[in-house]
Enzyme design. Structure first.
Site, mmCIF file in Angstrom:
data_model
loop_
_atom_site.group_PDB
_atom_site.id
_atom_site.type_symbol
_atom_site.label_atom_id
_atom_site.label_comp_id
_atom_site.label_asym_id
_atom_site.label_seq_id
_atom_site.Cartn_x
_atom_site.Cartn_y
_atom_site.Cartn_z
ATOM 1 N N ASP A 35 -7.593 -6.325 2.749
ATOM 2 C CA ASP A 35 -6.849 -5.228 3.080
ATOM 3 C C ASP A 35 -7.195 -4.693 4.560
ATOM 4 O O ASP A 35 -8.402 -4.571 4.694
ATOM 5 C CB ASP A 35 -7.238 -4.118 1.890
ATOM 6 C CG ASP A 35 -6.519 -2.826 2.347
ATOM 7 O OD1 ASP A 35 -5.546 -2.658 3.464
ATOM 8 O OD2 ASP A 35 -6.938 -1.732 1.760
ATOM 9 N N MET A 45 -12.066 5.263 -1.938
ATOM 10 C CA MET A 45 -13.094 5.471 -0.563
ATOM 11 C C MET A 45 -13.512 6.669 -0.587
ATOM 12 O O MET A 45 -13.264 7.665 0.224
ATOM 13 C CB MET A 45 -12.173 4.884 0.544
ATOM 14 C CG MET A 45 -11.584 3.562 0.881
ATOM 15 S SD MET A 45 -10.755 3.329 2.249
ATOM 16 C CE MET A 45 -9.256 3.526 1.296
ATOM 17 N N HIS A 103 -8.191 1.803 -5.103
ATOM 18 C CA HIS A 103 -9.040 1.539 -4.384
ATOM 19 C C HIS A 103 -9.692 2.963 -3.870
ATOM 20 O O HIS A 103 -9.144 3.815 -3.086
ATOM 21 C CB HIS A 103 -8.911 0.789 -2.997
ATOM 22 C CG HIS A 103 -9.917 0.640 -2.090
ATOM 23 N ND1 HIS A 103 -9.578 0.337 -0.725
ATOM 24 C CD2 HIS A 103 -11.248 0.742 -1.966
ATOM 25 C CE1 HIS A 103 -10.950 0.080 0.020
ATOM 26 N NE2 HIS A 103 -11.742 0.506 -0.948
ATOM 27 N N SER A 148 0.845 -1.187 -0.103
ATOM 28 C CA SER A 148 -0.167 0.079 -0.115
ATOM 29 C C SER A 148 0.892 1.245 -0.064
ATOM 30 O O SER A 148 1.608 1.444 0.752
ATOM 31 C CB SER A 148 -0.888 0.155 1.375
ATOM 32 O OG SER A 148 -1.752 1.141 1.408
ATOM 33 N N HIS A 154 -0.907 -0.801 -4.491
ATOM 34 C CA HIS A 154 -1.991 -0.573 -4.054
ATOM 35 C C HIS A 154 -2.287 1.012 -3.513
ATOM 36 O O HIS A 154 -1.321 1.423 -2.862
ATOM 37 C CB HIS A 154 -2.356 -1.563 -2.771
ATOM 38 C CG HIS A 154 -3.957 -1.215 -2.470
ATOM 39 N ND1 HIS A 154 -4.995 -1.882 -3.069
ATOM 40 C CD2 HIS A 154 -4.434 -0.496 -1.438
ATOM 41 C CE1 HIS A 154 -6.208 -1.923 -2.524
ATOM 42 N NE2 HIS A 154 -5.788 -1.031 -1.341
ATOM 43 N N MET A 196 -8.882 8.580 -0.563
ATOM 44 C CA MET A 196 -9.859 8.935 0.356
ATOM 45 C C MET A 196 -10.323 10.551 0.312
ATOM 46 O O MET A 196 -9.385 11.324 -0.107
ATOM 47 C CB MET A 196 -9.164 8.520 1.870
ATOM 48 C CG MET A 196 -8.537 7.460 2.190
ATOM 49 S SD MET A 196 -8.054 7.030 3.970
ATOM 50 C CE MET A 196 -6.916 5.892 3.563
ATOM 51 N N ASP A 245 -4.692 3.872 -2.172
ATOM 52 C CA ASP A 245 -5.856 4.222 -1.550
ATOM 53 C C ASP A 245 -6.184 5.681 -1.884
ATOM 54 O O ASP A 245 -5.532 6.623 -1.424
ATOM 55 C CB ASP A 245 -5.692 3.879 0.133
ATOM 56 C CG ASP A 245 -5.863 2.532 0.346
ATOM 57 O OD1 ASP A 245 -6.811 1.884 -0.237
ATOM 58 O OD2 ASP A 245 -5.092 2.025 1.007
ATOM 59 N N MET A 277 -12.590 -5.761 3.273
ATOM 60 C CA MET A 277 -12.047 -4.859 4.257
ATOM 61 C C MET A 277 -11.908 -5.551 5.531
ATOM 62 O O MET A 277 -12.997 -5.978 6.146
ATOM 63 C CB MET A 277 -12.579 -3.490 4.233
ATOM 64 C CG MET A 277 -12.543 -2.497 3.320
ATOM 65 S SD MET A 277 -10.997 -2.198 2.787
ATOM 66 C CE MET A 277 -10.396 -1.212 4.264
#
Length: 222
Positions: free
Chosen positions: A175, A68, A66, A8, A33, A37, A35, A137
């Site tokens: 994850d 979010m 990913h 990540s 990976h 947000m 993320d 998750m």
């Protein structure tokens, strides 16, 4: 399939991001990976298109992005242009899930759906054959360094059974709180892709740690 490792980027050293990206390139990792947000869907803000584009310029492995964020359908094309190879949206953020899955595919990316810890896998029954990946998750999304929620193992097993019964080709990613101590049980439950953040970057030799994650299950000694 042998399990994949996706370090990540959120746990990388942002003062030395290029160095950490090159380390992942050299390592036995399979994906990056990433993320994203927005501070709305989750109580934290990470990074957006400029950072993803910068990672993509150096990365020699696929970008597993990913989201979010609320209303992810607004940005599908932009994430493709930024460099995403796999785009995963949160089930809880999508009113029209089937539509966005195909929006992702039409933009040339693989489509994933993520489930929060309290969201049952049974809700994906009607779209399993449309998906390339399901992300379970195993912590509540928004922050790194959280403890693994054991119920995730039951969810992986249940999802694996659903995938097999549906004849789906979807793979399972996990994850949150993944470590060298619990990754064998996660793989045994049926997960195909392990996302590791602090468990990689907080170690003295992250490249060597990635190698240890890859070799889990291949021999008695890790």
């Amino acid at each position: 399939m042998a399990h994949l490792i996706a370090p990540s980027v959120l746990s990388a050293d942002f003062a030395n991001l290029g160095r950490d990206i090159e380390m992942i390139n050299r390592s036995e990792a399979d994906w990056f990976h990433v993320d994203v947000m927005d501070g709305v869907f989750v109580p934290n803000i990470s990074f957006g298109f400029p950072v993803i584009k910068a990672v993509k310029k150096i990365a020699k492995k696929p970008l597993d992005v990913h989201l979010m964020i609320v209303q992810p359908e607004r940005y599908v094309k932009e994430f493709k242009e930024a460099g995403a190879d796999i785009l995963t949206v949160q089930y809880e953020a999508c009113t029209h899930l089937h539509r966005i899955i195909y929006q992702i595919k039409e933009n040339g990316m693989k489509a994933g759906v993520a489930l929060n810890p309290a969201t049952p896998v049974s809700l994906l029954k009607d779209v399993l054959n449309d998906l390339d990946m399901v992300l379970i998750m195993s912590v509540n999304p928004g922050f790194g360094g959280q403890k693994f929620i054991p119920q995730a193992l039951t969810k992986i097993k249940e999802l694996k059974k659903m995938i097999n019964e549906a004849g789906s080709s979807a793979i399972i990613e996990i994850d949150g709180g993944v470590s060298l101590d619990n990754c064998q049980s996660i793989i045994d439950a049926g997960a195909n892709v392990l996302v590791a953040g602090n468990a990689v970057f907080a170690t003295e030799n992250p490249e060597e740690t990635i190698g240890k994650f890859k070799r889990v299950g291949m021999s008695a000694v890790v």
